[in-house]
Design a protein around this motif. Structure first.
Motif, PDB file in Angstrom:
ATOM      1  N   LEU A  50       6.270  49.139  34.560  1.00 46.15           N
ATOM      2  CA  LEU A  50       5.212  48.451  35.277  1.00 46.15           C
ATOM      3  C   LEU A  50       3.914  49.248  35.208  1.00 46.15           C
ATOM      4  O   LEU A  50       3.941  50.468  35.059  1.00 46.15           O
ATOM      5  CB  LEU A  50       5.597  48.241  36.740  1.00 46.15           C
ATOM      6  CG  LEU A  50       6.899  47.489  37.013  1.00 46.15           C
ATOM      7  CD1 LEU A  50       7.204  47.491  38.511  1.00 46.15           C
ATOM      8  CD2 LEU A  50       6.824  46.068  36.489  1.00 46.15           C
ATOM      9  N   VAL A  51       2.803  48.542  35.341  1.00 46.79           N
ATOM     10  CA  VAL A  51       1.497  49.187  35.442  1.00 46.79           C
ATOM     11  C   VAL A  51       1.067  49.085  36.904  1.00 46.79           C
ATOM     12  O   VAL A  51       0.767  47.996  37.393  1.00 46.79           O
ATOM     13  CB  VAL A  51       0.465  48.530  34.516  1.00 46.79           C
ATOM     14  CG1 VAL A  51      -0.907  49.165  34.717  1.00 46.79           C
ATOM     15  CG2 VAL A  51       0.891  48.654  33.060  1.00 46.79           C
ATOM     16  N   ALA A  83       1.334  40.722  38.997  1.00 47.88           N
ATOM     17  CA  ALA A  83       2.389  40.132  39.819  1.00 47.88           C
ATOM     18  C   ALA A  83       2.093  40.294  41.305  1.00 47.88           C
ATOM     19  O   ALA A  83       2.436  39.420  42.108  1.00 47.88           O
ATOM     20  CB  ALA A  83       3.740  40.778  39.487  1.00 47.88           C
ATOM     21  N   PHE A  84       1.459  41.407  41.654  1.00 47.10           N
ATOM     22  CA  PHE A  84       1.138  41.672  43.068  1.00 47.10           C
ATOM     23  C   PHE A  84      -0.259  42.241  43.160  1.00 47.10           C
ATOM     24  O   PHE A  84      -0.668  43.075  42.343  1.00 47.10           O
ATOM     25  CB  PHE A  84       2.144  42.645  43.675  1.00 47.10           C
ATOM     26  CG  PHE A  84       1.794  43.086  45.069  1.00 47.10           C
ATOM     27  CD1 PHE A  84       2.081  42.288  46.161  1.00 47.10           C
ATOM     28  CD2 PHE A  84       1.162  44.308  45.287  1.00 47.10           C
ATOM     29  CE1 PHE A  84       1.745  42.687  47.450  1.00 47.10           C
ATOM     30  CE2 PHE A  84       0.826  44.720  46.567  1.00 47.10           C
ATOM     31  CZ  PHE A  84       1.119  43.901  47.643  1.00 47.10           C
ATOM     32  N   SER A 131      -2.510  47.031  42.777  1.00 53.63           N
ATOM     33  CA  SER A 131      -2.063  45.941  41.911  1.00 53.63           C
ATOM     34  C   SER A 131      -0.871  46.423  41.086  1.00 53.63           C
ATOM     35  O   SER A 131      -0.784  47.598  40.721  1.00 53.63           O
ATOM     36  CB  SER A 131      -3.182  45.460  40.979  1.00 53.63           C
ATOM     37  OG  SER A 131      -3.482  46.438  40.006  1.00 53.63           O
ATOM     38  N   VAL A 132       0.056  45.493  40.835  1.00 50.84           N
ATOM     39  CA  VAL A 132       1.225  45.772  40.002  1.00 50.84           C
ATOM     40  C   VAL A 132       1.283  44.704  38.922  1.00 50.84           C
ATOM     41  O   VAL A 132       1.286  43.504  39.222  1.00 50.84           O
ATOM     42  CB  VAL A 132       2.533  45.768  40.821  1.00 50.84           C
ATOM     43  CG1 VAL A 132       3.723  46.076  39.923  1.00 50.84           C
ATOM     44  CG2 VAL A 132       2.457  46.767  41.971  1.00 50.84           C
ATOM     45  N   SER A 133       1.314  45.142  37.663  1.00 49.17           N
ATOM     46  CA  SER A 133       1.312  44.214  36.533  1.00 49.17           C
ATOM     47  C   SER A 133       2.598  44.365  35.742  1.00 49.17           C
ATOM     48  O   SER A 133       3.123  45.470  35.562  1.00 49.17           O
ATOM     49  CB  SER A 133       0.114  44.464  35.612  1.00 49.17           C
ATOM     50  OG  SER A 133      -1.098  44.257  36.302  1.00 49.17           O
ATOM     51  N   THR A 134       3.125  43.231  35.282  1.00 50.43           N
ATOM     52  CA  THR A 134       4.326  43.212  34.450  1.00 50.43           C
ATOM     53  C   THR A 134       3.958  42.869  33.013  1.00 50.43           C
ATOM     54  O   THR A 134       2.946  42.213  32.762  1.00 50.43           O
ATOM     55  CB  THR A 134       5.335  42.185  34.970  1.00 50.43           C
ATOM     56  OG1 THR A 134       4.719  40.874  34.949  1.00 50.43           O
ATOM     57  CG2 THR A 134       5.741  42.489  36.406  1.00 50.43           C
ATOM     58  N   ASN A 413       7.467  35.727  38.369  1.00 53.80           N
ATOM     59  CA  ASN A 413       6.785  37.026  38.251  1.00 53.80           C
ATOM     60  C   ASN A 413       6.811  37.799  39.573  1.00 53.80           C
ATOM     61  O   ASN A 413       5.805  37.899  40.290  1.00 53.80           O
ATOM     62  CB  ASN A 413       5.344  36.830  37.775  1.00 53.80           C
ATOM     63  CG  ASN A 413       4.767  38.106  37.180  1.00 53.80           C
ATOM     64  OD1 ASN A 413       5.476  39.071  36.902  1.00 53.80           O
ATOM     65  ND2 ASN A 413       3.451  38.123  36.984  1.00 53.80           N
ATOM     66  N   LEU A 414       7.966  38.381  39.888  1.00 56.13           N
ATOM     67  CA  LEU A 414       8.141  39.159  41.114  1.00 56.13           C
ATOM     68  C   LEU A 414       8.393  40.622  40.791  1.00 56.13           C
ATOM     69  O   LEU A 414       8.953  40.963  39.737  1.00 56.13           O
ATOM     70  CB  LEU A 414       9.305  38.623  41.952  1.00 56.13           C
ATOM     71  CG  LEU A 414       9.199  37.209  42.505  1.00 56.13           C
ATOM     72  CD1 LEU A 414       9.862  36.216  41.569  1.00 56.13           C
ATOM     73  CD2 LEU A 414       9.837  37.113  43.877  1.00 56.13           C
TER      74      LEU A 414
END
Length: 470
Positions: A50-51, A83-84, A131-134, A413-414
């Motif tokens: 994850l980023v 995602a978040f 922020s969290v990116s997938t 996208n969780l």
């Protein structure tokens, strides 16, 4: 003079246009020139699949009136992977974020941060944005052999993407490895063990972009839950049953060439990018845990009961390499008194939307089904974030007459930040709890009655003749 019908149509069109303009003005924000970003201290963690970006922002109000909201933005090439996205104020309280838009910047994704306390003229305030990116990290090369390490390429923005003028900013990139092939070098920068520091960079304009590329070794598990179907069955007899059907794929660099089981077992360092096992966390009160795939129960996994959770060390039947998949079912029971509350005929169910499947998890699609007791009505569900509600249905099992209500919703996208509780309220007449026992008693009564009738009646065609005595 226009005819009466033409006048009516013209007035109707004007009214529709007015509504559209009004709605557009209500959902479109403006970028205030009174707001400036005094300082940004940003951390980009790319040590897992994850980023994770955490930015500490110091906002300054240079205008003459209080500021009650400000805008956050995401660039076009990154917005689809987020995602978040969340924000907190200096007291670590959540800041309400509302998706919005700005005229002329349709390609940018905006959030409006609504403040509980306004920032007065000439004052500053500090916020933390996360922020969290997938699927923002790409294997490069895309295929590796069994003995090779996995190399990953990250492409991002060297600067904080902000709609406001930024006076000073710096970025710290965490990679947790010394094996860095190449990385963007823009002075000032420095490299230490497992991280790269950029900045400080002074006076960057709004929406500044400069490509940041880092090519490095990353053998962390690149596991993706492509689909999980979570079933929660509520019983008023003291138990809640949870069952999850999980499909997992290794989405890292694909395995190139044949797989050698002998080399994999002999050399512990063989397959450094493969996944041998992972840990799943269940509620502390979970019992009767089972774990099986299409071949049956898997007994090689371990379970540890801890103070606040039950830890499962799940080990698939075969190690997972890039492009490989597995499919399994995980189930357990929890006591209803910990999650189900009631007052009279009103009930409240409070449980997690999704459990912790593994560290740094990413889930493509979640489908959650909640089966309520037969006779439940007035169902209302409150979720911590936006989901897609699917049509309600009925589920039939033993001793059901009308069927049990099933509430279903889905989300795509969780990540771990989505492990939050939902609240479901419903009405259930407590007298209906006697329905199943009465059905059992009635069935047994009818059965015994039939046996008595069968024994006492004579179904023979000819009666036996008794011999006459002389």
């Amino acid at each position: 003079m226009l005819p009466a019908m033409a006048k009516l149509r013209f007035s109707f069109i004007i009214f529709i246009v007015y509504l559209l303009v009004k709605c557009e003005s209500a959902t479109v924000d403006n970028i205030s020139s009174d707001i400036k970003i005094k300082n940004v201290d940003r951390t980009i963690d790319i040590s897992s699949q994850l980023v994770k970006i955490t930015s500490k922002i110091t906002l300054e109000n240079t205008g003459g009136s209080p500021v009650k909201s400000f805008l956050l933005a995401a660039e076009d090439n990154a917005k689809n992977n987020i995602a978040f996205f969340g924000a907190k104020d200096s007291s670590n309280k959540d800041v309400r974020l509302v998706e919005t838009s700005v005229k002329g910047y349709e390609y940018v994704k905006f959030w409006r941060a609504e403040l509980k306390e306004a920032v007065n003229a000439g004052a500053t305030a500090t916020f933390t944005v996360e922020s969290v990116s997938t699927k923002a990290l790409q294997p490069f090369p895309t295929a590796i052999s069994q003995q090779e390490d996995q190399l990953i390429k990250y492409i991002g923005n060297l600067y904080t993407y902000s709609p406001y003028y930024v006076t000073s900013q710096k970025t710290n990139v965490i990679v947790n490895t010394k094996s860095i092939e190449t990385f963007t070098k823009v002075k000032p920068f420095s490299q230490q063990d497992g991280s790269i520091q950029y900045g400080p960079y002074p006076n960057t304009k709004p929406f500044s972009e400069k490509e940041l590329i880092i090519h490095y070794r990353n053998n962390s598990p690149f596991l993706t839950v492509t689909r999980i179907e979570r079933l929660i069955e509520v019983s008023h007899w003291g138990n809640i049953a949870v069952e999850e059907v999980i499909e997992i794929e290794h989405t890292g660099a694909k395995l190139k060439g044949p797989f050698s089981r002998y080399d994999y077992q002999q050399d512990h360092h063989s397959g450094p990018a493969s996944v041998r096992s992972y840990k799943t966390l269940l509620p502390a009160s979970a019992s009767d845990v089972y774990y099986r795939d299409t071949n049956g129960n898997i007994s090689t996994s371990n379970m540890k009961v801890k103070k606040d959770s039950v830890e499962l060390d799940l080990r698939p039947r075969y190690p997972l390499f890039g492009g490989w998949r597995t499919h399994y079912t995980l189930g357990y029971n929890v006591p209803s008194y910990e999650y189900l509350y009631h007052s009279g005929n009103e009930y409240l169910l409070k449980m997690r939307v999704i459990d912790h499947i593994y560290d740094d998890m990413q889930v493509d699609e979640l489908v959650t089904k909640i089966i309520l007791p037969e006779g439940s009505t007035s169902v209302k569900i409150n979720l911590p974030y936006a989901v897609t509600r699917l049509p309600d249905s009925l589920h039939y099992t033993y001793l059901d007459t009308k069927g049990r209500p099933v509430i279903t919703f889905t989300k795509k996208n969780l990540v771990e930040n989505h492990i939050q509780d939902f609240q479901l309220r419903y009405t259930f007449p407590r007298l209906l709890m006697l329905q199943e026992p009465l059905l059992v008693v009635g069935f047994l009564y009818a059965l015994f009655l039939c046996v008595i009738v069968y024994v006492r009646l004579d179904f023979s065609i000819h009666k036996a003749e008794h011999p006459h005595k002389d």
